[in-house]
Design a protein around this motif. Structure first.
Motif, PDB file in Angstrom:
ATOM      1  N   ARG A 124       0.916   3.669  -2.621  1.00 55.73           N
ATOM      2  CA  ARG A 124       0.708   6.062  -2.129  1.00 55.73           C
ATOM      3  C   ARG A 124       1.439   6.615  -2.316  1.00 55.73           C
ATOM      4  O   ARG A 124       1.478   8.078  -3.408  1.00 55.73           O
ATOM      5  CB  ARG A 124       0.597   5.265  -0.866  1.00 55.73           C
ATOM      6  N   SER A 167       1.468  -7.270   2.903  1.00 55.93           N
ATOM      7  CA  SER A 167       0.374  -5.604   2.423  1.00 55.93           C
ATOM      8  C   SER A 167      -0.506  -5.130   4.046  1.00 55.93           C
ATOM      9  O   SER A 167      -0.106  -6.669   5.439  1.00 55.93           O
ATOM     10  CB  SER A 167      -0.665  -6.962   1.751  1.00 55.93           C
ATOM     11  N   LYS A 168      -0.837  -4.222   4.037  1.00 60.31           N
ATOM     12  CA  LYS A 168      -1.516  -3.584   4.544  1.00 60.31           C
ATOM     13  C   LYS A 168      -2.365  -4.822   5.447  1.00 60.31           C
ATOM     14  O   LYS A 168      -1.947  -4.557   6.799  1.00 60.31           O
ATOM     15  CB  LYS A 168      -1.833  -2.589   4.566  1.00 60.31           C
ATOM     16  N   GLU A 169      -2.641  -5.553   4.926  1.00 60.26           N
ATOM     17  CA  GLU A 169      -3.745  -6.700   5.112  1.00 60.26           C
ATOM     18  C   GLU A 169      -3.362  -7.216   6.090  1.00 60.26           C
ATOM     19  O   GLU A 169      -4.037  -7.573   7.514  1.00 60.26           O
ATOM     20  CB  GLU A 169      -5.111  -6.916   4.665  1.00 60.26           C
ATOM     21  N   LYS A 171      -7.285   6.669   1.386  1.00 57.81           N
ATOM     22  CA  LYS A 171      -6.250   5.282   1.056  1.00 57.81           C
ATOM     23  C   LYS A 171      -7.751   4.221   0.249  1.00 57.81           C
ATOM     24  O   LYS A 171      -7.213   3.435  -0.118  1.00 57.81           O
ATOM     25  CB  LYS A 171      -7.722   4.506   2.888  1.00 57.81           C
ATOM     26  N   ILE A 172      -8.654   4.708  -0.421  1.00 57.64           N
ATOM     27  CA  ILE A 172      -9.469   4.623  -1.268  1.00 57.64           C
ATOM     28  C   ILE A 172      -8.510   4.875  -2.350  1.00 57.64           C
ATOM     29  O   ILE A 172      -8.633   4.225  -3.380  1.00 57.64           O
ATOM     30  CB  ILE A 172     -10.649   5.344  -1.489  1.00 57.64           C
ATOM     31  N   ARG A 202      -6.029   2.144  -2.646  1.00 53.48           N
ATOM     32  CA  ARG A 202      -6.193   0.645  -2.667  1.00 53.48           C
ATOM     33  C   ARG A 202      -6.846   0.515  -4.073  1.00 53.48           C
ATOM     34  O   ARG A 202      -7.490  -0.468  -4.902  1.00 53.48           O
ATOM     35  CB  ARG A 202      -7.927   1.005  -1.720  1.00 53.48           C
ATOM     36  N   GLU A 203      -7.905   1.553  -4.754  1.00 57.45           N
ATOM     37  CA  GLU A 203      -8.269   0.806  -6.276  1.00 57.45           C
ATOM     38  C   GLU A 203      -6.838   0.964  -7.189  1.00 57.45           C
ATOM     39  O   GLU A 203      -6.986   0.032  -8.181  1.00 57.45           O
ATOM     40  CB  GLU A 203      -9.462   2.171  -6.450  1.00 57.45           C
ATOM     41  N   ARG A 247      -4.054  -0.314  -6.299  1.00 56.78           N
ATOM     42  CA  ARG A 247      -3.406  -1.132  -6.141  1.00 56.78           C
ATOM     43  C   ARG A 247      -4.496  -2.358  -7.022  1.00 56.78           C
ATOM     44  O   ARG A 247      -3.751  -3.086  -7.970  1.00 56.78           O
ATOM     45  CB  ARG A 247      -3.905  -1.503  -4.884  1.00 56.78           C
ATOM     46  N   ALA A 248      -5.590  -2.314  -6.842  1.00 57.87           N
ATOM     47  CA  ALA A 248      -6.329  -2.929  -7.698  1.00 57.87           C
ATOM     48  C   ALA A 248      -6.174  -2.710  -9.108  1.00 57.87           C
ATOM     49  O   ALA A 248      -5.886  -3.732  -9.447  1.00 57.87           O
ATOM     50  CB  ALA A 248      -7.929  -3.187  -7.462  1.00 57.87           C
ATOM     51  N   ASP A 283       0.654  -1.100   0.347  1.00 59.58           N
ATOM     52  CA  ASP A 283      -0.566   0.092  -0.045  1.00 59.58           C
ATOM     53  C   ASP A 283       0.965   0.745   0.237  1.00 59.58           C
ATOM     54  O   ASP A 283       0.695   2.333  -1.078  1.00 59.58           O
ATOM     55  CB  ASP A 283      -0.742   0.227   1.081  1.00 59.58           C
TER      56      ASP A 283
END
Ligand SMILES: Nc1ncnc2c1ncn2[C@@H]1O[C@H](COP(=O)(O)OP(=O)(O)OP(=O)(O)O)[C@@H](O)[C@H]1O
Length: 595
Positions: A289, A336-338, A463-464, A467-468, A470-471, A285
């Motif tokens: 960023r 990963s962050k998760e 963050k969104i 995330r987007e 990255r996806a 992440d």
């Protein structure tokens, strides 16, 4: 396995006195000519001592710092040994090279293949990776290669699936190499190596190559070696302050975690560091960023992490090495962050990532042992989690005695690991050794001049958005990877036409962020930036693609994803290296490289 009876450590210093050549080491003329074609004419210190011993058939444990030429130190004598082996049909390879990661396996495979080609000898090498289906393994090994480059996990699988027969290994194996031995166990390969050891014949020559010493290397020595020579380059030895090559200048900057983006922006935007730059983050992440953040300032970068498909990763490495982009953001743990939030460890990716949506690759290793070409600066945006990790990261610059620099951004939370790293390197406050001084070129004023813009932009990288992106990036790369796999197998050079440092955000950078207004720069910063540019110019052509011998072509190019033709292949082969651009809407277009 036979017990280890170590010969006394070889004294390399005394041998250093007279200038050694590849000829004087007893190397075969074909190999010397192959090296000359690669513009390599003098052995490095580790090569000077390792090659003769390996040629004599000795087991060797060689420890030498990163970038010191350990790969040729074992590959050259290994090939020479195979040149002289009696040609007879063998059902298993005569030489196995075990490496911890797929990227390394590719790197070693490429080096061996190129040497074999240049020497014009009828030797075959194959590479097996865990992503290949078992039938491909059978096909690869059915060609009866003399050399197998792979990871320990693959060998174990070959044994358990009956693709390799223990009796064949016993009959055939003459030389076994454990490259990056200090890393093999940390990748969780102990069980895999133990599965192979009972089948290693007594006569087999074993070589262990490593950059650092560790308990793991000791364990491997006991497991594999019979009667080893221990080679330790004097400048590595027990003198810890020289684990990092002398030609790499290390610096640090103290800053809060919140200000890290501001500081890296200042370093890059004010051109205070030499390109190419490899930036390390600890989470994927954070990598995205940073990419999104830099993009807003018109700084293009590519990301490299364990989540990307293998084809994409290898291609990103190739392109970065070829000089097609200047900034690479690498996440060298698969954390990963998760996963961090779940408290999962990244140390044993093989176990930890099984249930991830898109499985991070257990055999991925961006840092360890990868021969990045012409990286002038390594930046630790996040501090690594161990001193060894630091050594391996910093070792991506200053390869083969070229010069390099590293800058670590250290927040108060990271001071403990920073102190640990300094003490590992032998930095002693009492004797004022100060191996890692503060970075002198970045002034407080220069940082503050960018603060407002940086903070404003950092807020917009939510963050969104991360995330987007990255996806999206993952989707693109998977699509590329699968679509391109078959095509690239037939037309490997077409890989050159893809670019990985594409912008992720839809909007182009605002002009006021892209260019730093003159009034924001103080005299000291201007002077520092000028010095860096001058140094760069003095080092050669500033156009990265030209530096690597690629000619620009003026003809417009098409998106390779849409134009899979043999034509594209021919074009690439004729030497045209093109760069893909992107318009503000995120659509691909091809453009001429600006000079
Ligand atoms: N004798 C030599 N002269 C000049 N360059 C060399 C020589 N031997 C190897 N090199 C080059 O040095 C670079 C680093 O070599 P190599 O990757 O083998 O280092 P290493 O010691 O294995 O590093 P690491 O521990 O990081 O894996 C490579 O680009 C290689 O081609």
């Amino acid at each position: 396995m036979a017990e280890t009876t170590e010969k006394p450590p070889k004294d390399i210093e005394s041998e250093d006195e007279e200038e050694q050549t590849f000829e004087s080491l007893g190397l075969d003329g074909r190999l010397i000519r192959a090296l000359n074609k690669k513009k390599i004419d003098k052995p490095t210190p580790i090569q000077q001592v390792a090659i003769p011993l390996i040629l004599q058939g000795k087991d060797v444990v060689a420890r030498a710092k990163t970038g010191s030429g350990k790969t040729f130190a074992y590959l050259l004598p290994l090939l020479q040994k195979l040149f002289t082996l009696e040609p007879k049909k063998k059902l298993a390879p005569s030489a196995i090279v075990l490496v911890p990661t797929r990227e390394l396996s590719q790197q070693v495979y490429t080096e061996v293949s190129s040497l074999i080609e240049l020497c014009r000898v009828p030797l075959k090498v194959v590479q097996l990776t865990s992503s290949m289906p078992a039938p491909d393994w059978r096909t690869a090994l059915a060609a009866l290669p003399e050399i197998l480059v792979t990871t320990p996990a693959c060998v174990k699988k070959c044994l358990s699936d009956g693709v390799l027969q223990p009796t064949s290994i016993d009959e055939s194996l003459e030389i076994l190499v454990l490259d990056e031995a200090d890393l093999l166990l940390s990748y969780g390969y102990e069980g895999d190596i133990k599965a192979l050891t009972p089948h290693i014949p007594k006569r087999c020559q074993c070589l262990l190559m490593s950059a650092t010493s560790s308990d793991d290397v000791e364990k491997l020595k006991k497991l594999i070696l019979h009667n080893s020579y221990i080679l330790t380059l004097p400048e590595v030895g027990d003198i810890k302050d020289e684990v990092i090559p002398k030609n790499v200048q290390q610096f640090w900057i103290s800053c809060s975690a919140r200000d890290k983006l501001l500081y890296i922006l200042s370093l890059l935007k004010l051109e205070l560091v030499q390109k190419k730059v490899l930036i390390f983050t600890n989470t994927i992440d954070m990598g995205f960023r940073l990419k999104l953040f830099l993009e807003k300032f018109g700084i293009r970068s590519a990301v490299l992490n364990s989540e990307l498909p293998q084809n994409s990763r290898l291609h990103i490495l190739e392109e970065f090495n070829a000089g097609l982009f200047d900034y690479l953001i690498a996440t060298d743990t698969s954390k990963s962050k998760e996963n961090e939030d779940n408290g999962e460890s990244s140390i044993e990716p093989k176990k930890s990532k099984k249930h991830a949506k898109h499985k991070a690759d257990s055999e991925f290793g961006v840092v360890r042992g990868i021969d990045f070409k012409n990286v002038h600066t390594v930046v630790n945006l996040d501090m690594p989690q161990s001193a060894e990790g630091y050594v391996h990261r910093i070792g991506r610059t200053g390869r083969a005695y070229s010069t390099g620099a590293s800058i670590s951004l250290v927040s108060p939370d990271e001071m403990a690991i920073f102190e640990e790293i300094k003490s590992f390197l032998g930095d002693d406050e009492k004797d004022d050794s100060n191996l890692i001084p503060p970075f002198p070129l970045l002034t407080k004023n220069a940082v503050e001049s960018l603060r407002y813009r940086a903070e404003d932009v950092a807020k917009s990288v939510t963050k969104i958005a991360v995330r987007e992106s990255r996806a999206q990036d993952l989707r693109n790369e998977i699509l590329n990877s699968e679509k391109l796999k078959a095509h690239f197998e037939v037309n490997p050079r077409d890989l050159d036409l893809l670019k990985h440092d594409k912008a992720l955000s839809k909007k182009p950078p605002a002009p006021h962020l892209r260019d730093v207004p003159d009034y924001l720069l103080d005299a000291t910063t201007k002077e520092a930036s000028k010095t860096v540019k001058l140094a760069r110019a003095a080092m050669g052509n500033t156009n990265p693609a030209c530096r690597h011998g690629f000619k620009r072509k003026s003809k417009k190019n098409k998106d390779p994803l849409k134009t899979f033709t043999a034509e594209g292949h021919k074009r690439a082969r004729r030497g045209g290296m093109k760069q893909e651009g992107k318009d503000g809407n995120g659509n691909h277009r091809q453009k001429k490289r600006k000079t």
